[in-house]
Enzyme design. Sequence first.
Site, mmCIF file in Angstrom:
data_model
loop_
_atom_site.group_PDB
_atom_site.id
_atom_site.type_symbol
_atom_site.label_atom_id
_atom_site.label_comp_id
_atom_site.label_asym_id
_atom_site.label_seq_id
_atom_site.Cartn_x
_atom_site.Cartn_y
_atom_site.Cartn_z
ATOM 1 N N TRP A 9 0.810 -1.224 0.000
ATOM 2 C CA TRP A 9 0.000 0.000 0.000
ATOM 3 C C TRP A 9 0.840 1.269 0.000
ATOM 4 O O TRP A 9 0.315 2.373 -0.133
ATOM 5 C CB TRP A 9 -0.939 0.006 1.216
ATOM 6 C CG TRP A 9 -2.131 -0.892 1.056
ATOM 7 C CD1 TRP A 9 -2.483 -1.608 -0.067
ATOM 8 C CD2 TRP A 9 -3.139 -1.157 2.039
ATOM 9 N NE1 TRP A 9 -3.645 -2.297 0.167
ATOM 10 C CE2 TRP A 9 -4.073 -2.049 1.453
ATOM 11 C CE3 TRP A 9 -3.347 -0.745 3.351
ATOM 12 C CZ2 TRP A 9 -5.194 -2.510 2.133
ATOM 13 C CZ3 TRP A 9 -4.456 -1.216 4.026
ATOM 14 C CH2 TRP A 9 -5.374 -2.081 3.424
ATOM 15 N N HIS A 94 12.832 -2.149 -1.211
ATOM 16 C CA HIS A 94 12.008 -1.610 -2.303
ATOM 17 C C HIS A 94 12.760 -0.476 -3.012
ATOM 18 O O HIS A 94 13.489 0.285 -2.374
ATOM 19 C CB HIS A 94 10.667 -1.101 -1.742
ATOM 20 C CG HIS A 94 9.694 -0.798 -2.831
ATOM 21 N ND1 HIS A 94 9.750 0.368 -3.559
ATOM 22 C CD2 HIS A 94 8.670 -1.522 -3.358
ATOM 23 C CE1 HIS A 94 8.800 0.349 -4.474
ATOM 24 N NE2 HIS A 94 8.128 -0.793 -4.366
ATOM 25 N N GLU A 164 11.155 -6.232 -9.549
ATOM 26 C CA GLU A 164 10.386 -5.014 -9.797
ATOM 27 C C GLU A 164 11.193 -4.063 -10.679
ATOM 28 O O GLU A 164 11.974 -3.254 -10.163
ATOM 29 C CB GLU A 164 10.067 -4.310 -8.471
ATOM 30 C CG GLU A 164 9.181 -5.130 -7.552
ATOM 31 C CD GLU A 164 8.280 -4.232 -6.708
ATOM 32 O OE1 GLU A 164 7.095 -4.537 -6.632
ATOM 33 O OE2 GLU A 164 8.761 -3.230 -6.158
ATOM 34 N N SER A 214 3.190 -2.257 -11.908
ATOM 35 C CA SER A 214 1.940 -2.069 -12.653
ATOM 36 C C SER A 214 1.176 -3.366 -12.937
ATOM 37 O O SER A 214 0.533 -3.500 -13.983
ATOM 38 C CB SER A 214 2.188 -1.303 -13.951
ATOM 39 O OG SER A 214 2.734 -0.031 -13.662
ATOM 40 N N GLY A 235 1.158 -2.634 -6.097
ATOM 41 C CA GLY A 235 1.040 -1.333 -5.441
ATOM 42 C C GLY A 235 -0.309 -0.709 -5.709
ATOM 43 O O GLY A 235 -1.309 -1.005 -5.043
HETATM 44 P P1 PGA Z 1 2.765 -0.639 -8.628
HETATM 45 O O1 PGA Z 1 3.817 -0.804 -7.438
HETATM 46 O O2 PGA Z 1 1.938 -1.895 -8.669
HETATM 47 O O3 PGA Z 1 1.952 0.574 -8.256
HETATM 48 O O4 PGA Z 1 3.551 -0.441 -9.883
HETATM 49 C C1 PGA Z 1 4.451 -2.016 -7.205
HETATM 50 C C2 PGA Z 1 5.521 -1.797 -6.165
HETATM 51 O O5 PGA Z 1 6.201 -0.762 -6.219
HETATM 52 O O6 PGA Z 1 5.700 -2.644 -5.277
#
Ligand code: PGA
Length: 252
Positions: A9, A94, A164, A214, A235
């Site tokens: 979140w 992250h 990511e 995304s 996210g």
């Molecule tokens: P997002 O974020 O799904 O909004 O791209 C993923 C994340 O940063 O863990």
Amino acid sequence: MQKLIAANWKMNKTINEAVSFISEFKKLIKDIKNAEIVICPPFTSLQAVSKELKNSNIKLGAQNMHFENAGAFTGEISPLMLKEIGCEYVILGHSERREFFNETDDLINKKVAAALKNGLKPILCVGETAEQRQHGKTEDVIEDQIIKCLKGVDKIKDVAIAYEPVWAISRGNPNQKAATKADAEDAHLFIRKLLEGMYDENAAKNTRIIYGGSMKPENAKELLAMPDIDGGLVGNASLNAKSFAEIVKSAR
Ligand code: PGA
């Protein structure tokens, strides 16, 4: 292997908003057995969400932590505190922590070790920037991050690796494109092979490598169907109960 679908979140939702999300979301996914579901709210909502998740099929995670159990570290939260509040998972390394809070692989390595020592499962994030990808450095960057962040770690099966790609992370933009399923699969397979070399074939096979950047209801099914994509770290699309439930249901 059961897929792992985790909601990150980020810095979103007040306690009230978090609790109302959980009460709606629980109903939407109550019969789901195909995926392990984790919600990672901000620290301030952990307690309330933990209470809401009792007797449900949803687990709790945090978005960050310090590597010491206690001490003079103003503003920080320790692994012991996360355990006490009911966390089973913790997101570490992250890209937003790396970029905005100067976290290094060395620091992240200490956090991974501390999490495991305290019985928390790290979701370790790695991934290249757009510039690194343009320069053909994707694999070098991922390899370097994984080797450094997992230094001295032998309990690899308790770690989930989140691939990511920084360029695919929405940063709140719902129209941001994810990596293609082929590009994501290439990176995941590369990570799997890397783990095989660092540990062994069995460990690599049993370690979940999840995709973040995304992921949304429109693309979750095709991403999650790839052989080396073992789940998602979501996210923006996890902020809405219906859309996160749809993603969870895409995991087979
Ligand atoms: P997002 O974020 O799904 O909004 O791209 C993923 C994340 O940063 O863990």
